[in-house]
Design an enzyme around this catalytic site. Structure first.
Site, PDB file in Angstrom:
ATOM      1  N   SER A  13       0.872  -1.176   0.000  1.00 19.59           N
ATOM      2  CA  SER A  13       0.000   0.000   0.000  1.00 19.59           C
ATOM      3  C   SER A  13       0.907   1.222   0.000  1.00 19.59           C
ATOM      4  CB  SER A  13      -0.918  -0.009   1.222  1.00 19.59           C
ATOM      5  OG  SER A  13      -0.194   0.189   2.405  1.00 19.59           O
ATOM      6  N   HIS A  65      -3.397  -6.137   2.651  1.00 22.63           N
ATOM      7  CA  HIS A  65      -2.492  -7.152   3.187  1.00 22.63           C
ATOM      8  C   HIS A  65      -3.174  -8.484   3.460  1.00 22.63           C
ATOM      9  CE1 HIS A  65       0.323  -3.751   4.861  1.00 22.63           C
ATOM     10  NE2 HIS A  65       0.306  -3.811   3.548  1.00 22.63           N
ATOM     11  N   GLN A  74      -6.482  -1.565   7.215  1.00 21.90           N
ATOM     12  CA  GLN A  74      -5.385  -2.475   6.859  1.00 21.90           C
ATOM     13  C   GLN A  74      -4.724  -3.170   8.058  1.00 21.90           C
ATOM     14  OE1 GLN A  74      -2.400  -1.121   3.758  1.00 21.90           O
ATOM     15  NE2 GLN A  74      -1.114  -0.932   5.558  1.00 21.90           N
ATOM     16  N   GLU A  75      -4.579  -2.436   9.168  1.00 25.93           N
ATOM     17  CA  GLU A  75      -3.822  -3.012  10.284  1.00 25.93           C
ATOM     18  C   GLU A  75      -4.500  -2.744  11.621  1.00 25.93           C
ATOM     19  OE1 GLU A  75       0.236  -1.547  10.014  1.00 25.93           O
ATOM     20  OE2 GLU A  75       0.129  -1.693   7.824  1.00 25.93           O
ATOM     21  N   GLU A 124       1.684  -9.483   7.051  1.00 27.43           N
ATOM     22  CA  GLU A 124       2.568  -9.052   8.133  1.00 27.43           C
ATOM     23  C   GLU A 124       2.504  -9.978   9.342  1.00 27.43           C
ATOM     24  OE1 GLU A 124       1.994  -4.860   8.853  1.00 27.43           O
ATOM     25  OE2 GLU A 124       2.798  -4.356   6.880  1.00 27.43           O
ATOM     26  N   ASP A 130      -3.910   1.163  11.483  1.00 23.06           N
ATOM     27  CA  ASP A 130      -3.454   1.860  10.278  1.00 23.06           C
ATOM     28  C   ASP A 130      -4.572   1.708   9.255  1.00 23.06           C
ATOM     29  OD1 ASP A 130      -2.362   2.931   8.020  1.00 23.06           O
ATOM     30  OD2 ASP A 130      -0.712   1.496   7.839  1.00 23.06           O
ATOM     31  N   GLU A 164      -3.286   5.737  12.109  1.00 20.88           N
ATOM     32  CA  GLU A 164      -2.402   6.105  10.995  1.00 20.88           C
ATOM     33  C   GLU A 164      -3.227   6.289   9.721  1.00 20.88           C
ATOM     34  OE1 GLU A 164       0.891   3.321  10.663  1.00 20.88           O
ATOM     35  OE2 GLU A 164       1.005   3.648   8.499  1.00 20.88           O
ATOM     36  N   ASP A 180       1.676   8.397   7.197  1.00 24.98           N
ATOM     37  CA  ASP A 180       2.550   7.471   6.458  1.00 24.98           C
ATOM     38  C   ASP A 180       2.496   7.864   4.977  1.00 24.98           C
ATOM     39  OD1 ASP A 180       3.752   5.331   5.193  1.00 24.98           O
ATOM     40  OD2 ASP A 180       2.208   3.878   5.683  1.00 24.98           O
ATOM     41  N   LYS A 197       9.922   5.163   7.006  1.00 23.43           N
ATOM     42  CA  LYS A 197      10.300   3.963   6.245  1.00 23.43           C
ATOM     43  C   LYS A 197      11.414   4.385   5.290  1.00 23.43           C
ATOM     44  CE  LYS A 197       5.566   2.146   5.727  1.00 23.43           C
ATOM     45  NZ  LYS A 197       4.352   2.333   4.891  1.00 23.43           N
ATOM     46  N   SER A 212       9.420   2.092  10.797  1.00 23.84           N
ATOM     47  CA  SER A 212       8.515   1.041  10.319  1.00 23.84           C
ATOM     48  C   SER A 212       9.124   0.107   9.281  1.00 23.84           C
ATOM     49  CB  SER A 212       7.272   1.704   9.710  1.00 23.84           C
ATOM     50  OG  SER A 212       6.455   0.759   9.057  1.00 23.84           O
ATOM     51  N   HIS A 213       8.661  -1.122   9.330  1.00 20.16           N
ATOM     52  CA  HIS A 213       8.923  -2.128   8.295  1.00 20.16           C
ATOM     53  C   HIS A 213       8.041  -1.850   7.080  1.00 20.16           C
ATOM     54  CE1 HIS A 213       5.293  -4.858   9.530  1.00 20.16           C
ATOM     55  NE2 HIS A 213       4.990  -3.588   9.514  1.00 20.16           N
ATOM     56  N   ARG A 214       8.152  -2.696   6.044  1.00 22.87           N
ATOM     57  CA  ARG A 214       7.202  -2.704   4.922  1.00 22.87           C
ATOM     58  C   ARG A 214       6.474  -4.043   4.951  1.00 22.87           C
ATOM     59  NH1 ARG A 214       7.364   1.955   1.631  1.00 22.87           N
ATOM     60  NH2 ARG A 214       5.223   1.197   1.374  1.00 22.87           N
ATOM     61  N   SER A 215       5.355  -4.120   4.221  1.00 23.01           N
ATOM     62  CA  SER A 215       4.630  -5.392   4.220  1.00 23.01           C
ATOM     63  C   SER A 215       5.419  -6.486   3.500  1.00 23.01           C
ATOM     64  CB  SER A 215       3.235  -5.217   3.625  1.00 23.01           C
ATOM     65  OG  SER A 215       3.312  -4.578   2.369  1.00 23.01           O
ATOM     66  N   LYS A 258       7.209  -0.140  14.299  1.00 24.31           N
ATOM     67  CA  LYS A 258       6.083  -0.914  13.763  1.00 24.31           C
ATOM     68  C   LYS A 258       6.706  -2.044  12.958  1.00 24.31           C
ATOM     69  CE  LYS A 258       3.052   0.296  10.312  1.00 24.31           C
ATOM     70  NZ  LYS A 258       1.799   0.711   9.666  1.00 24.31           N
TER      71      LYS A 258
HETATM   72  O1  2PG Z   1       1.061   0.988   5.327  1.00 19.64           O
HETATM   73  C1  2PG Z   1       2.004   0.628   6.044  1.00 19.64           C
HETATM   74  O2  2PG Z   1       2.227   1.226   7.084  1.00 19.64           O
HETATM   75  C2  2PG Z   1       2.937  -0.472   5.592  1.00 19.64           C
HETATM   76  C3  2PG Z   1       3.615  -1.255   6.672  1.00 19.64           C
HETATM   77  O3  2PG Z   1       2.773  -1.805   7.615  1.00 19.64           O
HETATM   78  O4  2PG Z   1       2.396  -1.272   4.595  1.00 19.64           O
HETATM   79  P1  2PG Z   1       3.095  -1.250   3.150  1.00 19.64           P
HETATM   80  O5  2PG Z   1       4.514  -1.649   3.342  1.00 19.64           O
HETATM   81  O6  2PG Z   1       2.291  -2.222   2.330  1.00 19.64           O
HETATM   82  O7  2PG Z   1       2.983   0.154   2.633  1.00 19.64           O
HETATM   83 MG    MG Z   2       0.683   2.753   6.721  1.00 19.10          MG
END
Ligand code: 2PG
Ligand code: MG
Length: 421
Positions: free
Chosen positions: A43, A155, A163-164, A207, A242, A283, A310, A335, A362-365, A386
Site C-alpha cells: 500500500s 495485506h 489495513q492493520e 505481516e 493503520d 495512521e 505514512d 520507512k 517502520s517495516h514494509r509489508s 512498527k
Molecule cells: O502501510 C504501512 O504502514 C505499511 C507497513 O505496515 O504497509 P506497506 O509496506 O504495504 O505500505
Molecule cells: Mg501505513
C-alpha cells in the site's frame, strides 16, 4: 583502518512475498563489509520515491533486474574510493548520480541498498554495533512495538477496510516484557478466532497477523479487546490502527463497514471508536491528498492519541513540513525505502523531533530477514517501532534483534513509556 569503499555488488534475492528485491554488499579497503536487502510496500504512498521494477510478464513485472544492474554498473564506479564513514557524502553522491526528485532514474531500491550497506560496512569496520554506529553513545531507548495482529485491506484476503489492527504494550518496564505481553495476546487471539470463526480464520496475512473472515472494523477491535482481557492485560496493552484510507476511498467517499461515508462522517466514526476502545494511535485516517481532514482530526483528537502520517508524509522532509504547517498529525511513520537514503530519513526524523512530532520507525509489508530497522529505531531513540506480528521469520528477526540490543545495553537500556499513552 581504511573506510574507503573497495567494492559494491548487488544481486536479486526474494522478499517475504516471494517478490525479487535488491541485496547490496559493500566492502571496504580495511576489510569491513555490510549487506542490506531492501524491503517493499504493497500500500504505497503516491509520493514515495520510485521502486524500480521490470520483467514484463515474467514474475508479473516484479523483477529488479535493472535496479541490480544500476548498482553494479552505475553506482559501483561512483562509490569506489569514497569514505563510507561519511554517510552524508555517500548519500549525496547517490542523490546527485540519480538527479531526479523521486529517484526514478536509478530506483530508490538500488540507491537505498547502497546507502544502508555502506553504513553497515562502516560500523563493521569500526567494530561497533549498528545502532551505536548510527546513533552514538546515547542510543539506549528500546522502542514500544506496534504489533499488527489482525490484517485487512491490501495485506489480506478478507473484507476489512482497515489495513492493520495493532496491539501496543504501553506499561512495561522492559522491551522484553512488552514483547512477551504482546505475544500472549497474539496467542490468545488465535484461540479466540478459532472458537468464533473456525480454524480457517487463523490464516496469516502479509505481516504475520491473522486474516479472519471479518467484515466490520469493530469486529476486529472487539476481538483484540477480548483477547487482551482474557490474558488479564487490560490497561497495559492498548490498540492502534493503520487505516491506509487511500485504499478505501473512491469518488469523494470512504467505503468502510458496508457504508459509504463522507469525511465528516468518517471523523465522527473515529471519534466514537476512540471513545469506545483503548486506541492510542491512528495512521493515515484519510486519503493521502486530504491534509485538511487530518488537521481537523488532529484538532479533535491530537491531545489524546497519536495521529500518524505514512502515505501523507512518505518519510520526506518536504511533505512533513507541509503537514507541520497545517498542524496535521502529530507523528510520522519512518520507512527508509520511501525516501531512498539514510541521510534523508534522518533529516526527516530530526525535523519531526524539532516540531514535537513522534517518530515511528517502520517495516514494509514485503520484508526480508534484515533487522536494520531495529538498530535504526534505537539509534534515533525515537521510542516506537512498527514491525508486524510476532510471527513469520522476517518480522520476528526485528523483535529478536531488539531483544539482543536490550541485553547488550544492560543497565543503561531504557524502555520508552510515553506520556500520551
Ligand atoms: O502501510 C504501512 O504502514 C505499511 C507497513 O505496515 O504497509 P506497506 O509496506 O504495504 O505500505
Ligand atoms: Mg501505513
Amino acid at each position: 583502518m581504511s573506510f574507503r569503499i573497495e567494492d559494491v555488488r548487488a544481486r536479486e534475492v526474494l522478499d517475504s512475498r516471494g517478490n525479487p528485491t535488491v541485496e547490496v554488499t559493500v566492502k571496504l579497503e580495511g576489510g569491513g563489509s555490510g549487506r542490506f536487502s531492501v524491503p517493499s510496500g504493497a500500500s504505497k504512498g503516491k509520493r514515495e520515491a520510485l521502486e524500480l521494477r521490470d520483467g514484463g510478464k515474467w514474475l508479473r513485472g516484479m523483477g529488479v533486474i535493472k535496479a541490480v544492474r544500476n548498482v553494479n554498473e552505475i553506482i559501483r564506479p561512483s562509490l569506489i574510493g569514497v569514505d563510507a564513514s561519511i554517510q552524508p557524502l555517500v548519500d549525496d553522491i547517490l542523490i546527485q548520480l540519480d538527479g531526479t526528485p523521486n529517484k526514478s532514474r536509478l530506483g530508490a531500491n538500488s540507491i537505498l541498498g547502497a546507502s544502508v550497506a555502506s553504513a553497515k560496512a562502516s560500523s563493521d569496520q569500526m567494530g561497533v554495533p549498528l545502532y551505536k554506529y548510527l546513533g552514538g553513545a546515547f542510543s539506549r531507548v528500546l522502542p514500544i512495538p506496534l504489533m499488527n495482529i489482525i490484517n485487512g485491506g491490501k495485506h489480506a484476503g478478507n473484507e476489512l477496510a482497515i489495513q492493520e489492527f495493532m496491539i501496543v504494550p504501553v506499561k512495561f518496564k522492559t522491551f522484553k516484557d512488552a514483547l512477551f505481553a504482546g505475544v500472549s495476546v497474539y496467542m490468545e487471539l488465535k484461540a479466540l478466532l478459532e472458537e468464533r470463526y473456525g480454524r480457517h480464520a487463523v490464516n496469516l496475512g502479509d505481516e504475520g497477523g491473522f486474516a479472519p473472515p471479518m467484515k466490520r472494523t469493530e469486529e476486529a477491535l472487539e476481538a483484540l479487546v477480548s483477547s487482551i482481557e482474557r490474558v488479564g492485560l487490560e490497561g497495559e496493552v492498548k490498540l492502534a490502527i493503520d487505516c491506509a484510507a487511500s485504499n478505501f476511498y473512491a469518488d469523494g467517499k470512504y467505503n468502510i463497514d458496508g457504508a459509504s461515508l463522507t469525511k465528516e462522517e468518517l471523523i465522527s466514526f473515529y471519534e466514537r471508536i476512540v471513545d469506545e476502545y483503548p486506541i492510542v494511535a491512528i495512521e493515515d485516517p484519510f486519503h493521502e491528498e486530504d491534509l485538511d481532514s487530518l488537521s481537523e482530526l488532529t484538532k479533535k483528537l491530537g491531545h489524546r492519541i497519536l495521529l500518524v502520517g505514512d502515505d501523507y508524509f512518505v518519510s520526506n522532509e518536504r511533505y512533513l513540513r507541509k503537514g507541520i504547517e497545517a498542524k496535521a498529525g502529530n507523528a510520522v511513520l519512518l520507512k527508509v525505502n520511501q525516501i531512498g537514503t539514510l541521510t534523508e530519513a534522518v533529516r526527516t526524523a530530526s525535523l519531526a523531533f524539532r516540531y514535537g512530532y513522534r517518530v515511528i520507525v517502520s517495516h514494509r509489508s514485503g520484508e526480508t530477514n534484515d533487522p536494520f530497522i531495529s538498530d535504526f529505531s534505537v539509534a534515533l531513540n525515537c521510542g516506537y517501532i512498527k514491525a508486524g506480528a510476532p510471527a513469520r521469520g522476517e518480522r520476528v528477526a526485528k523483535y529478536n534483534r531488539l531483544l539482543e540490543i536490550e541485553e547488550e545495553l544492560g543497565s543503561v537500556a531504557s524502555f520508552s513509556q510515553l506520556d500520551t499513552l
